[in-house]
Scaffold this motif. Structure first.
Motif, PDB file in Angstrom:
ATOM      1  N   TYR A  44       0.798  -1.198  -0.196  1.00 14.61           N
ATOM      2  CA  TYR A  44      -0.137  -0.071   0.192  1.00 14.61           C
ATOM      3  C   TYR A  44       0.905   1.298   0.049  1.00 14.61           C
ATOM      4  CZ  TYR A  44      -2.967   3.474   2.229  1.00 14.61           C
ATOM      5  OH  TYR A  44      -3.705   4.764   2.516  1.00 14.61           O
ATOM      6  N   GLN A  45       1.923   1.418   0.808  1.00 12.27           N
ATOM      7  CA  GLN A  45       2.582   2.408   0.988  1.00 12.27           C
ATOM      8  C   GLN A  45       3.302   2.719  -0.471  1.00 12.27           C
ATOM      9  OE1 GLN A  45       3.011   4.742   3.841  1.00 12.27           O
ATOM     10  NE2 GLN A  45       1.198   3.783   3.756  1.00 12.27           N
TER      11      GLN A  45
ATOM     12  N   ASP B  38      -5.697   8.499   3.811  1.00 16.60           N
ATOM     13  CA  ASP B  38      -4.505   7.688   3.272  1.00 16.60           C
ATOM     14  C   ASP B  38      -3.452   7.636   4.786  1.00 16.60           C
ATOM     15  OD1 ASP B  38      -4.605   8.181   0.261  1.00 16.60           O
ATOM     16  OD2 ASP B  38      -4.222   6.392   0.616  1.00 16.60           O
ATOM     17  N   ILE B  39      -3.285   6.433   5.256  1.00 16.18           N
ATOM     18  CA  ILE B  39      -2.209   6.242   6.064  1.00 16.18           C
ATOM     19  C   ILE B  39      -0.869   6.254   5.594  1.00 16.18           C
ATOM     20  CG2 ILE B  39      -1.295   4.944   8.086  1.00 16.18           C
ATOM     21  CD1 ILE B  39      -3.823   5.731   8.900  1.00 16.18           C
ATOM     22  N   ILE B  40      -0.033   7.345   6.002  1.00 22.36           N
ATOM     23  CA  ILE B  40       1.197   7.592   5.286  1.00 22.36           C
ATOM     24  C   ILE B  40       2.315   7.308   6.126  1.00 22.36           C
ATOM     25  CG2 ILE B  40       0.093   9.042   3.478  1.00 22.36           C
ATOM     26  CD1 ILE B  40       1.582  11.461   5.027  1.00 22.36           C
ATOM     27  N   PHE B  41       2.226   6.999   7.169  1.00 22.61           N
ATOM     28  CA  PHE B  41       3.161   6.612   8.126  1.00 22.61           C
ATOM     29  C   PHE B  41       2.654   5.966   9.328  1.00 22.61           C
ATOM     30  CE2 PHE B  41       7.192   6.586  10.253  1.00 22.61           C
ATOM     31  CZ  PHE B  41       6.799   6.547  11.497  1.00 22.61           C
ATOM     32  N   ARG B  42       3.144   4.688   9.795  1.00 16.48           N
ATOM     33  CA  ARG B  42       2.496   3.980  10.899  1.00 16.48           C
ATOM     34  C   ARG B  42       3.752   3.339  11.630  1.00 16.48           C
ATOM     35  NH1 ARG B  42      -3.031   2.051  10.446  1.00 16.48           N
ATOM     36  NH2 ARG B  42      -3.628   3.612  11.734  1.00 16.48           N
ATOM     37  N   VAL B  44       4.933   1.198  15.559  1.00 21.83           N
ATOM     38  CA  VAL B  44       4.772   0.856  17.132  1.00 21.83           C
ATOM     39  C   VAL B  44       5.964   1.185  17.564  1.00 21.83           C
ATOM     40  CG1 VAL B  44       4.358  -0.768  18.924  1.00 21.83           C
ATOM     41  CG2 VAL B  44       2.949  -0.839  16.683  1.00 21.83           C
ATOM     42  N   LEU B  50       1.123   3.214  19.402  1.00 18.89           N
ATOM     43  CA  LEU B  50       0.931   3.481  17.783  1.00 18.89           C
ATOM     44  C   LEU B  50       0.954   4.717  17.637  1.00 18.89           C
ATOM     45  CD1 LEU B  50       0.280   1.504  15.436  1.00 18.89           C
ATOM     46  CD2 LEU B  50      -2.174   2.270  15.995  1.00 18.89           C
ATOM     47  N   ILE B  51       2.070   5.107  16.768  1.00 17.02           N
ATOM     48  CA  ILE B  51       2.309   6.468  15.953  1.00 17.02           C
ATOM     49  C   ILE B  51       1.496   6.246  14.538  1.00 17.02           C
ATOM     50  CG2 ILE B  51       3.544   7.412  17.667  1.00 17.02           C
ATOM     51  CD1 ILE B  51       6.087   7.226  15.854  1.00 17.02           C
ATOM     52  N   SER B  52       0.711   7.192  13.831  1.00 16.33           N
ATOM     53  CA  SER B  52       0.484   7.327  12.719  1.00 16.33           C
ATOM     54  C   SER B  52       0.317   8.733  12.080  1.00 16.33           C
ATOM     55  CB  SER B  52      -1.021   6.528  12.718  1.00 16.33           C
ATOM     56  OG  SER B  52      -1.143   5.448  13.454  1.00 16.33           O
ATOM     57  N   ARG B  53       0.440   8.573  10.788  1.00 16.68           N
ATOM     58  CA  ARG B  53       0.228   9.916   9.916  1.00 16.68           C
ATOM     59  C   ARG B  53      -0.858   9.592   9.112  1.00 16.68           C
ATOM     60  NH1 ARG B  53       4.792  14.313   8.493  1.00 16.68           N
ATOM     61  NH2 ARG B  53       4.137  14.857  10.597  1.00 16.68           N
ATOM     62  N   LEU B  55      -3.175  11.397   5.772  1.00 18.50           N
ATOM     63  CA  LEU B  55      -3.343  12.242   4.970  1.00 18.50           C
ATOM     64  C   LEU B  55      -4.786  12.249   4.440  1.00 18.50           C
ATOM     65  CD1 LEU B  55      -2.192  14.721   2.946  1.00 18.50           C
ATOM     66  CD2 LEU B  55      -1.840  12.585   1.413  1.00 18.50           C
ATOM     67  N   ILE B  81      -3.170  17.007   7.347  1.00 20.27           N
ATOM     68  CA  ILE B  81      -2.474  16.030   8.040  1.00 20.27           C
ATOM     69  C   ILE B  81      -2.989  15.821   9.580  1.00 20.27           C
ATOM     70  CG2 ILE B  81      -0.046  15.209   8.845  1.00 20.27           C
ATOM     71  CD1 ILE B  81       0.892  15.548   6.343  1.00 20.27           C
ATOM     72  N   ASP B  83      -1.671  13.810  12.738  1.00 13.28           N
ATOM     73  CA  ASP B  83      -0.721  12.797  13.572  1.00 13.28           C
ATOM     74  C   ASP B  83      -1.365  12.292  14.838  1.00 13.28           C
ATOM     75  OD1 ASP B  83       2.437  14.693  12.844  1.00 13.28           O
ATOM     76  OD2 ASP B  83       1.183  13.217  11.687  1.00 13.28           O
ATOM     77  N   SER B  84      -1.198  11.126  15.336  1.00 17.68           N
ATOM     78  CA  SER B  84      -1.817  10.902  16.393  1.00 17.68           C
ATOM     79  C   SER B  84      -1.124   9.395  17.094  1.00 17.68           C
ATOM     80  CB  SER B  84      -3.053   9.958  15.946  1.00 17.68           C
ATOM     81  OG  SER B  84      -2.855   8.745  15.269  1.00 17.68           O
TER      82      SER B  84
END
Lengths: 74, 210
Positions: A44-45, B38-42, B44, B50-53, B55, B81, B83-84
């Motif tokens: 996906y990425q 879209d998740i563009i970064f994730r 653990v 869990l950190i996620s970015r 878009l 954006i 971030d979480s």
């Protein structure tokens, strides 16, 4: 939901399904046994990062949780 | 000059359910303006957070009087954006959301903290803060007022969207009346905000010619 890259929507949905299951059944329950979604995430990425570059979306240069440092409260 | 806003929210679902719903909140009947997600970064982290970015692209809904200040080539969609950080040990989730397009015209940053409600452990409380600013000379106050009014409308839609998704997850049929009421209220708030912002804009305009 659609992906910003039209060709990536199916890959996104496949990843989302895997993630949502892992998140609810493992991660939140403290099960650290590992992430079953790494392969589908990678696929996906690869797709979505390419779409982001092609559309010139300015995602670079901001560190994680970056903008909220030193925020005034008034 | 930055406009600051803070409010609290309450969801009558437990923290785990709210976090699960957080990743499944789009689409919902209140999110027609959200076009892509879209998740563009994730990742653990070593401390098991869990950190996620994420878009998002949303329709860019600037009122006509603001549109004159947008360069012609500017995208008709807005990019945002989010971030979480989800901490399953502490049972907290922190999010930071901001726009990466149209930022000179108006910048909105929102920070939320989701925690177990101290009075009822099967509910989730949300602390929400926003910082709204604009760099357009002579119009920043009008734009900030517009931004703040629209932000408040967005918060209503966000909460309704959350409640809808949570109800669906828990097997309830979400009430359509709720949806209609929310849309009507949102429309009224938006109209009032439009009028106020238009007033401010025309005042600012008049000043230029004095």
């Amino acid at each position: 939901m659609n992906s910003v890259g039209e060709a990536c929507t199916d890959l996104k949905r496949e990843y989302d399904q895997c993630f949502n299951r892992w998140f609810a059944e493992k991660f939140l329950k403290g099960d650290r046994s590992g992430d079953p979604c790494t392969e589908t995430f990678r696929k996906y990425q690869r797709c979505v990062q390419k779409a982001i570059k092609e559309k010139d979306i300015p995602i670079d240069g901001v560190e994680f949780m970056g903008p909220n440092k030193d925020k005034p409260e008034s | 000059m930055v406009k600051y806003f803070c409010c609290g929210g309450l969801l009558k679902s437990n923290w785990d359910q709210v976090c699960v719903a957080f990743w499944q909140r789009y689409p919902n009947p209140y999110s027609n303006h959200v076009l892509t997600e879209d998740i563009i970064f994730r990742e653990v982290t070593p401390t098991n957070c869990l950190i996620s970015r994420r878009l998002l692209t949303k329709t860019s809904r600037a009122p006509r009087w603001m549109e004159r200040y947008l360069p012609k080539h500017m995208a008709s969609s807005a990019y945002i954006i989010e971030d979480s950080i989800v901490d399953p040990q502490k049972r907290t989730m922190t999010t930071l959301t901001w726009n990466i397009s149209h930022a000179r015209l108006m910048s909105v940053e929102e920070r939320c903290e989701y925690q177990i409600n101290p009075d009822n452990s099967s509910w989730t409380q949300i602390k929400r803060e926003a910082w709204i600013s604009s760099n357009i000379y002579g119009l920043s106050r009008a734009i900030q007022e517009f931004g703040l009014a629209r932000f408040k409308t967005s918060v209503t839609k966000t909460m309704k969207g959350f409640e809808y998704v949570l109800a669906k997850m828990q097997g309830e049929t979400p009430s359509r009346t709720l949806a209609e009421t929310a849309t009507e209220r949102a429309r009224e708030t938006a109209l009032a905000a439009k009028e106020k912002a238009k007033d401010l804009a025309s005042q600012a305009h008049k000043k230029q010619y004095v």
